[in-house]
Design a protein around this motif. Structure first.
Motif, mmCIF file in Angstrom:
data_model
loop_
_atom_site.group_PDB
_atom_site.id
_atom_site.type_symbol
_atom_site.label_atom_id
_atom_site.label_comp_id
_atom_site.label_asym_id
_atom_site.label_seq_id
_atom_site.Cartn_x
_atom_site.Cartn_y
_atom_site.Cartn_z
ATOM 1 N N HIS A 1 0.833 -1.202 0.000
ATOM 2 C CA HIS A 1 0.000 0.000 0.000
ATOM 3 C C HIS A 1 0.872 1.258 0.000
ATOM 4 O O HIS A 1 0.490 2.276 -0.598
ATOM 5 N N MET A 2 2.032 1.187 0.655
ATOM 6 C CA MET A 2 2.941 2.326 0.634
ATOM 7 C C MET A 2 3.443 2.589 -0.790
ATOM 8 O O MET A 2 3.602 3.742 -1.203
ATOM 9 N N LYS A 3 3.672 1.539 -1.540
ATOM 10 C CA LYS A 3 4.118 1.702 -2.933
ATOM 11 C C LYS A 3 3.042 2.384 -3.770
ATOM 12 O O LYS A 3 3.345 3.228 -4.627
ATOM 13 N N MET A 4 1.785 2.014 -3.533
ATOM 14 C CA MET A 4 0.687 2.638 -4.277
ATOM 15 C C MET A 4 0.539 4.109 -3.894
ATOM 16 O O MET A 4 0.259 4.959 -4.751
ATOM 17 N N LEU A 5 0.732 4.410 -2.603
ATOM 18 C CA LEU A 5 0.674 5.810 -2.168
ATOM 19 C C LEU A 5 1.819 6.608 -2.771
ATOM 20 O O LEU A 5 1.637 7.747 -3.215
ATOM 21 N N LEU B 1 7.713 5.232 6.174
ATOM 22 C CA LEU B 1 8.333 6.454 5.655
ATOM 23 C C LEU B 1 9.562 6.131 4.819
ATOM 24 O O LEU B 1 9.832 6.802 3.813
ATOM 25 N N ALA B 2 10.301 5.102 5.208
ATOM 26 C CA ALA B 2 11.474 4.691 4.428
ATOM 27 C C ALA B 2 11.063 4.257 3.023
ATOM 28 O O ALA B 2 11.768 4.515 2.041
ATOM 29 N N GLU B 3 9.897 3.624 2.903
ATOM 30 C CA GLU B 3 9.385 3.197 1.600
ATOM 31 C C GLU B 3 9.075 4.424 0.735
ATOM 32 O O GLU B 3 9.372 4.441 -0.474
ATOM 33 N N LEU B 4 8.488 5.466 1.349
ATOM 34 C CA LEU B 4 8.187 6.681 0.597
ATOM 35 C C LEU B 4 9.451 7.384 0.113
ATOM 36 O O LEU B 4 9.492 7.948 -0.983
ATOM 37 N N ALA B 5 10.493 7.367 0.959
ATOM 38 C CA ALA B 5 11.710 8.123 0.649
ATOM 39 C C ALA B 5 12.710 7.336 -0.192
ATOM 40 O O ALA B 5 13.652 7.925 -0.736
ATOM 41 N N GLU B 6 12.516 6.034 -0.324
ATOM 42 C CA GLU B 6 13.498 5.186 -1.008
ATOM 43 C C GLU B 6 13.738 5.630 -2.454
ATOM 44 O O GLU B 6 12.796 5.901 -3.207
ATOM 45 N N ASP B 7 15.020 5.721 -2.820
ATOM 46 C CA ASP B 7 15.457 6.083 -4.183
ATOM 47 C C ASP B 7 15.038 7.483 -4.584
ATOM 48 O O ASP B 7 15.032 7.810 -5.775
ATOM 49 N N GLU B 8 14.665 8.304 -3.613
ATOM 50 C CA GLU B 8 14.306 9.689 -3.910
ATOM 51 C C GLU B 8 15.283 10.629 -3.208
ATOM 52 O O GLU B 8 15.959 10.249 -2.249
ATOM 53 N N ASN B 9 15.366 11.851 -3.688
ATOM 54 C CA ASN B 9 16.195 12.864 -3.042
ATOM 55 C C ASN B 9 15.406 13.418 -1.859
ATOM 56 O O ASN B 9 14.835 14.503 -1.922
ATOM 57 N N ALA B 10 15.354 12.620 -0.795
ATOM 58 C CA ALA B 10 14.483 12.955 0.333
ATOM 59 C C ALA B 10 15.169 12.644 1.658
ATOM 60 O O ALA B 10 15.927 11.673 1.768
ATOM 61 N N ALA B 11 14.903 13.472 2.648
ATOM 62 C CA ALA B 11 15.360 13.245 4.017
ATOM 63 C C ALA B 11 14.160 12.820 4.854
ATOM 64 O O ALA B 11 13.137 13.507 4.870
ATOM 65 N N ALA B 12 14.270 11.677 5.517
ATOM 66 C CA ALA B 12 13.153 11.106 6.272
ATOM 67 C C ALA B 12 13.345 11.336 7.769
ATOM 68 O O ALA B 12 14.344 10.907 8.344
#
Length: 455
Positions: free
Chosen positions: A141-145, A169-180
């Motif tokens: 579900h995190m991947k779909m979000l 939150l790690a799933e949302l930030a993975e492979d992105e230029n993001a700080a979690a």
């Protein structure tokens, strides 16, 4: 900080409200006929309005009971509450006989556990049924979000005020230029979250210090049901987390709010509509939805304004008709654009001491290096700006600073010490003897010619 459970208090309050409605409504109806018989139409109209107000409150209470029964996993009560809600909504107040209505109200009341008379076993069974606590969002579900988010090239900040082990939150930030960034009350889960997130604050989110308007994405899956009671006030976690965490999100930032559908109540809907636009609601897929009844509310933060009551009412209807909520698989890719404005998180401190966070902060600080760095002055040969006086020499010698090998034209070892000495003085005129304690400086000097003593 004391905690109680909202559902138990609400069930008791609603039970009393149902009993009062069943008693008062037939009385008010009869009063209308009496006033009409006396041709007192003004009083009859006033009584009708009072009866109408009671009817609206009864419908609202039936709807609230349905949600509470769903929360307690009490299917029979939830089904009957839904039927009572529909029946009350369509009830004609001028019906002469209220017998069937009052019977339905009293039956509804009989399905509510009586907290005053229930024994420990019954209360324990009810508490076991409560849907509360920590329910991490599953990876699929995190991947779909995440697919619904449009990430910019600039670095973005993401916050989860109740991050658990940090996996969502790690799933949302993975492979992105993001700080979690995450905050977690449970220490064991917080320590696990440190392995997955960039920064983790330990302890209660409500006592943490975090920058406002600094985050691009707020992921919020709060614990369900628990109530914090401070100074006699109560507020459910789902609402309190939402209200207090909004201000960390920058204008145009994206909220992802995961709650059970039955918690999409009118008060929560007003908060969402006041602070967000482009709002959409999706339910989790069948297997996950059957287990936790979760939905995701997604919106873009706007300047706070008074929402349209009609808009909030439409949103709250999802709590009564979950079958109308689209599946999360229908969330269109990249439909929510994350702001492309870089922002530094100036303040991020958990409520409790966190060794890992302290280590990270010290690694970025030059304070420790400066503390152990030998300064230029320490490296220089130092001489006094002016020659030392006899008194200064005495103080230095007595303190032990002149103590050891002295490298000069005549090498020697010197050791200084202070001793107490009693001086006696006889006053011939008064024929009195006075004794005075004084400090005396002694220096023992070892030279090639032997030991010499100076005093």
């Amino acid at each position: 900080m004391a905690e109680s459970y909202y559902v138990l208090d609400r069930l008791s309050a609603l039970s009393e409200a149902l009993g009062l409605a069943a008693e008062v409504m037939p009385i008010k109806r009869n009063a209308i006929e009496v006033y009409r018989g006396k041709n007192n139409l003004v009083k009859a109209q006033e009584t009708y309005k009072e009866l109408e107000s009671i009817k609206n409150a009864l419908a609202e209470n039936a709807g609230a009971l349905r949600l509470l029964f769903l929360e307690c996993d009490m299917a029979e009560g939830a089904d009957f509450a839904a039927k009572l809600y529909a029946a009350v909504k369509g009830f004609n107040l001028m019906t002469p006989d209220y017998t069937k209505l009052t019977a339905a109200i009293l039956h509804m009341r009989s399905l509510i556990p009586d907290m005053h008379t229930a024994d420990a076993t019954q209360i324990g069974h009810l508490m076991n049924n409560l849907r509360m606590g920590y329910y991490p969002t599953d990876p699929e579900h995190m991947k779909m979000l995440k697919a619904g988010l449009d990430f910019p090239k600039e670095r973005v900040n993401m916050l989860d005020p109740c991050c658990g082990c940090g996996l969502a939150l790690a799933e949302l930030a993975e492979d992105e230029n993001a700080a979690a960034y995450g905050v977690e009350l449970d220490r064991d889960r917080a320590q696990t979250a440190e392995k997955h997130l960039d920064r983790v604050g330990f302890g209660s989110y409500f006592y943490s210090r975090i920058s406002r308007d600094a985050f691009h994405v707020l992921f919020l899956n709060p614990p369900y049901l628990s109530v914090i009671n401070e100074s006699g006030t109560k507020a459910r976690h789902e609402k309190r987390f939402l209200v207090e965490s909004i201000y960390h999100l920058m204008q145009g930032g994206i909220l992802i709010y995961v709650i059970p559908y039955y918690r999409l109540t009118a008060d929560i809907c007003r908060v969402i509509c006041d602070n967000f636009e482009n709002i959409s609601v999706f339910r989790f897929m069948d297997k996950e939805f059957a287990k936790y009844k979760q939905i995701a509310v997604i919106g873009t933060r706007k300047s706070k304004e008074k929402s349209e009551e009609e808009r909030a009412e439409v949103l709250s209807q999802y709590a009564m008709m979950p079958e109308r909520i689209p599946y999360i698989s229908e969330l269109k890719p990249e439909s929510y654009r994350i702001p492309d404005k870089e922002k530094k998180v100036e303040i991020f401190k958990g409520a409790e001491f966190n060794v890992g966070e302290l280590k990270r902060q010290l690694a970025k600080s030059k304070s420790i290096d400066m503390l152990f760095e030998k300064s230029r002055i320490d490296a220089m040969e130092k001489r006094p700006l002016l020659p030392l006086s006899i008194g200064q020499v005495g103080l230095i010698g007595g303190s032990g600073l002149i103590n050891g090998y002295m490298d000069c034209d005549f090498p020697h070892v010197i050791k200084g010490r202070v001793i107490k000495e009693t001086k006696k003085r006889f006053d011939n005129e008064n024929e009195t003897l006075t004794e005075t304690k004084v400090n005396k400086m002694l220096f023992n000097i070892l030279t090639p010619d032997g030991v010499k003593r100076l005093s």
